[in-house]
Design a protein around this motif. Structure first.
Motif, short mmCIF file in Angstrom:
data_model
loop_
_atom_site.label_atom_id
_atom_site.label_comp_id
_atom_site.label_asym_id
_atom_site.label_seq_id
_atom_site.Cartn_x
_atom_site.Cartn_y
_atom_site.Cartn_z
N ASN A 74 0.83 -1.20 0.00
CA ASN A 74 0.00 0.00 0.00
C ASN A 74 0.86 1.26 0.00
O ASN A 74 0.58 2.24 -0.70
CB ASN A 74 -0.92 -0.03 1.22
N ILE A 75 1.95 1.24 0.78
CA ILE A 75 2.85 2.40 0.82
C ILE A 75 3.50 2.60 -0.54
O ILE A 75 3.63 3.73 -1.03
CB ILE A 75 3.91 2.21 1.93
N SER A 203 -12.92 5.15 0.81
CA SER A 203 -13.87 4.13 0.40
C SER A 203 -13.41 3.41 -0.84
O SER A 203 -13.49 2.20 -0.95
CB SER A 203 -15.24 4.77 0.16
N ALA A 204 -12.91 4.17 -1.82
CA ALA A 204 -12.42 3.55 -3.06
C ALA A 204 -11.21 2.70 -2.79
O ALA A 204 -11.02 1.64 -3.37
CB ALA A 204 -12.10 4.62 -4.09
N LYS A 205 -10.35 3.17 -1.85
CA LYS A 205 -9.11 2.45 -1.60
C LYS A 205 -9.38 1.13 -0.93
O LYS A 205 -8.69 0.14 -1.14
CB LYS A 205 -8.21 3.33 -0.75
N HIS A 206 -10.44 1.07 -0.10
CA HIS A 206 -10.72 -0.14 0.64
C HIS A 206 -11.64 -1.08 -0.08
O HIS A 206 -12.01 -2.10 0.44
CB HIS A 206 -11.35 0.22 2.00
N LYS A 376 -6.98 3.91 -7.87
CA LYS A 376 -7.86 4.20 -6.75
C LYS A 376 -7.91 3.06 -5.74
O LYS A 376 -8.20 3.29 -4.56
CB LYS A 376 -9.27 4.51 -7.26
N MET A 377 -7.68 1.85 -6.19
CA MET A 377 -7.70 0.68 -5.31
C MET A 377 -6.38 -0.06 -5.47
O MET A 377 -6.28 -1.02 -6.24
CB MET A 377 -8.88 -0.23 -5.66
N PRO A 378 -5.33 0.38 -4.79
CA PRO A 378 -4.00 -0.21 -5.00
C PRO A 378 -3.95 -1.71 -4.79
O PRO A 378 -3.10 -2.38 -5.36
CB PRO A 378 -3.14 0.52 -3.96
N GLN A 379 -4.89 -2.25 -3.95
CA GLN A 379 -4.88 -3.69 -3.73
C GLN A 379 -5.15 -4.47 -5.01
O GLN A 379 -4.79 -5.63 -5.12
CB GLN A 379 -5.95 -4.07 -2.68
#
Length: 743
Positions: A74-75, A203-206, A376-379
């Motif tokens: 994430n970093i 919200s988008a990231k999670h 927007k969603m790095p995962q």
């Protein structure tokens, strides 16, 4: 690891973390002043009040390592988005790397993290890499971190809530606080407030990459997987061992339903539809009014082919969304997700089919969407990259045969063939069907211009180009001007596909039909310009023309074309037809060998003066762009305007066509080209040939315009020693002899 007992909302940006009861954390430092420095399940790092969490000793090594690796990844994603690593990010990477090594050492050499969620080697490598940077950080960095810790020490941690307003201490047995549904809305005001307390970016990231709605579900209800299973487990004793469902009790407007394969919590009057993992709440007659438009069945995770993406999303209301049944979003193990080998290619096809965008724009749309999701969603970045890698620019004929565009082209061509073979069409024109035929031709033209080129080529060539000849025959028998103009557009699009199509058209009846139209139906400017353009396309490949066509394009026809250029019938003719007619002569001249007599030069020599034509020719020559070069698949040795100039100056009868001022302008252009073009350039070789012929056959030495500069350019070329310029040096020697002889 720690687990949250209560819900907590962060009050300081870039300091503490918001969380829900039941969330898990990995501690990175020892508790101090009532605060824990932790990393949550989404990879975020910050402080949480120690009184709100408790230690969890049942966490496995896999969960700990995957949690740490998510934080590291994430970093990296955040730094990639901003273009640089901040001091805080470097420090956090260092702490995560140290903590990861410590965890592995605690579990001993038997720990095998290779199968965990993220690539541990790359994560460790990257974390250690940034650890080195953190060791050599600047004083400003330490000052920044000092301020951060001072802020933490001077701010006491809040005590645990004595009587939480909207929650109780979290326990594994606690049931989900499902919202009480009143009226038509299935989202309580409290859940909307909770969603509003978090930023859109968070919200988008999670969000889960499976569905953007997962995040909405999670923010709207405080459910967890354990509590959902517990909720369904209350009805186990009422369920038979076979695949069946039973109603246990009613609880605040909800019915507990248990399925031996899938367990869902449904509203009163709702039933399960579809197979495992594909449950949708379907309102009964008593619960919701008879709005059957919202009833959708989902099976095997496949979208109904008749549904468009936009209409499907608009019909799924928030209350009916199946993601209301799902748990909190989790990270995706992309190494375990099977992807179709051509998923991105299929996405492009779906975008094009539903939006009617061109193939190129559809490719761009898919790339933009996947890239935006990854940002927007790095995962999901790894998954999006894997999907993009499935894009295949080159496709086989069998793959193209299955595409929507290929099937549609064949259907439209079959309809046009039916019109051609209709006995009534041969007898008289049925004007009432003109609109229908026009719509077919317009759709065919749109596909040929916007679809993937290989798909169109395979569709046209699939029957041995019989469809091309059917179109030619239909054009020959059709008398209605709107239909003929539409057919001409289709012929133009077909010529752009490949040279084989042009060859079939060249040896068909179409060129003869077009020549006849230029002779006898040249009163309408639009029709004349369309006909001339298509005939130019057919002539643009420079391949030998059939004898019957050469007999038709005789001196009489060429003389008429030059007359239309010199004396247009109207202003509209001048604006729309003059340039296409000039290009037609340039394209037709490509079919004759270099510097040999041909019909065009014979007609020019007889006319003596063609002022408009020579001015247009000089303008094209000055631009340096070949107007006949319209397609990428064209190939001939020299530009059409250069060849025409060489042929024109090959004979004294045509070498004096230019007026003196125009001839001087031509000398200026030639000197500029000889100065700018590099050794080995074929264009420079052609220019040298043209200069030689101009000196030999024109009246240049009467005015000797810029003779000194011309001589210097040729001398420079003659002194070159590169092997690639051997032919240029020979031409330069001949030019120098001509100059010396007449000086």
């Amino acid at each position: 690891m720690f687990r949250a007992l209560y819900k907590y909302s962060a009050s300081t940006k870039n300091f503490d973390l918001s969380f829900e009861a039941g969330d898990q954390f990995t501690d990175l430092e020892k508790p101090e002043k009532g605060w824990l420095f932790v990393q949550n399940g989404f990879g975020e790092i910050g402080y949480v009040p120690a009184s709100y969490v408790e230690r969890e000793d049942t966490t496995t090594l896999a969960e700990i390592l995957s949690s740490i690796d998510r934080a590291i990844q994430n970093i990296h994603y955040q730094a990639a988005a901003s273009g640089t690593y901040t001091h805080t990010q470097r420090d956090n990477l260092h702490k995560l790397g140290v903590h990861r090594d410590h965890v592995l050492k605690e579990h001993g050499p038997q720990a095998n993290p290779e199968h965990y969620l993220l690539e541990t080697d790359s994560s460790s490598e990257t974390s250690s890499h940034h650890s080195e940077h953190s060791e050599h950080s600047t004083p400003e960095k330490h000052h920044h971190l000092l301020d951060f810790h001072i802020k933490k020490k001077h701010r006491p941690a809040p005590p645990p809530p004595s009587v939480p307003v909207d929650q109780s201490p979290w326990t594994p047995e606690a049931q989900d606080p499902w919202p009480h549904h009143t009226g038509k809305s299935h989202a309580s005001q409290e859940s909307l407030k909770h969603r509003g307390s978090h930023s859109t970016a968070d919200s988008a990231k999670h969000s889960s990459p499976h569905s953007s709605s997962d995040s909405l579900k999670h923010k709207g209800s405080h459910s967890s997987q354990d509590s959902l299973k517990k909720k369904a487990a209350h009805t186990t004793k009422h369920t038979s061992p076979h695949h069946s469902t039973s109603v246990d009790e009613k609880d605040n407007g909800w019915v507990h339903v248990e399925d031996t394969e899938t367990k869902h919590l449904l509203e009163p009057g709702r039933q399960n539809i579809g197979g495992e993992g594909a449950s949708l709440g379907v309102p009964s007659d008593s619960a919701v009014s008879s709005d059957n438009s919202n009833l959708l069945s989902v099976s095997d995770n496949k979208m109904l082919k008749s549904e468009s993406v936009i209409s499907l999303s608009s019909r799924l209301s928030l209350s009916n969304s199946p993601v209301k049944q799902l748990d909190r979003p989790t990270m995706i193990n992309i190494s375990t997700i099977p992807l179709p080998s051509n998923l991105a290619t299929e996405l492009v096809g779906e975008v094009r089919r539903h939006t009617k965008l061109s193939y190129d724009k559809s490719c761009l749309a898919v790339e933009v969407v996947l890239t935006h999701i990854a940002n927007k969603m790095p995962q999901t970045a790894g998954l999006m990259e894997k999907i993009l890698c499935t894009f295949q620019e080159v496709s086989t004929a069998s793959e193209d045969d299955l595409s929507h565009d290929h099937v549609r082209i064949k259907e439209l061509l079959d309809k046009i063939t039916e019109c051609k073979e209709d006995s009534q069409q041969r007898s008289w024109a049925l004007h009432e069907d003109q609109h229908t035929i026009l719509s077919v031709l317009e759709e065919l033209l749109s596909i040929l211009e916007n679809a993937k080129a290989s798909t169109c080529r395979h569709a046209v060539a699939s029957d041995g180009y019989d469809c091309v000849h059917s179109l030619v025959q239909y054009y020959q028998m059709e008398v209605r001007l709107p239909l003929r103009l539409s057919l001409l557009k289709v012929f133009g699009a077909l010529c752009g596909l490949e040279s084989s199509v042009i060859s079939h058209l060249l040896y068909s009846i179409l060129p003869l039909e077009l020549v006849s139209e230029i002779r006898h139906h040249n009163q309408e400017p639009q029709r004349l310009s369309y006909v001339t353009l298509v005939l130019t396309m057919i002539f643009c490949t420079a391949e030998p023309i059939p004898s019957n066509l050469q007999e038709t394009v005789d001196e009489e026809f060429l003389d008429k074309v030059l007359d239309m250029i010199e004396s247009p019938a109207s202003m509209d003719h001048d604006d729309q037809c003059t340039d296409p007619l000039v290009n037609l002569l340039l394209a037709y001249n490509l079919h004759f060998p270099f510097q040999e007599s041909n019909d065009i030069m014979s007609v020019l020599a007889k006319k003596g003066t063609v002022k408009v034509f020579t001015e247009k020719l000089l303008e094209i020559f000055n631009k340096g762009e070949d107007p006949v070069k319209m397609f990428e698949h064209q190939s001939y040795p020299v530009q059409s305007q250069v060849k025409f100039m060489i042929d024109m100056f090959s004979h004294p009868g045509t070498a004096s066509l230019l007026y003196v001022n125009d001839a001087k302008v031509l000398i200026d252009i030639l000197i500029r080209n000889l100065t700018d073009l590099q050794p080995g350039d074929k264009m420079r070789s052609s220019i040298l040939i043209l200069v030689k012929l101009l000196l030999q056959n024109s009246d240049y030495f009467e005015h000797q315009h810029r003779m000194t500069e011309l001589c210097e350019c040729v001398l420079t070329i003659n002194k070159e020693e590169e092997e690639v310029t051997s032919q240029d040096r020979k031409e330069a020697e001949v030019i120098l002899k001509e100059l010396n002889k007449n000086m």
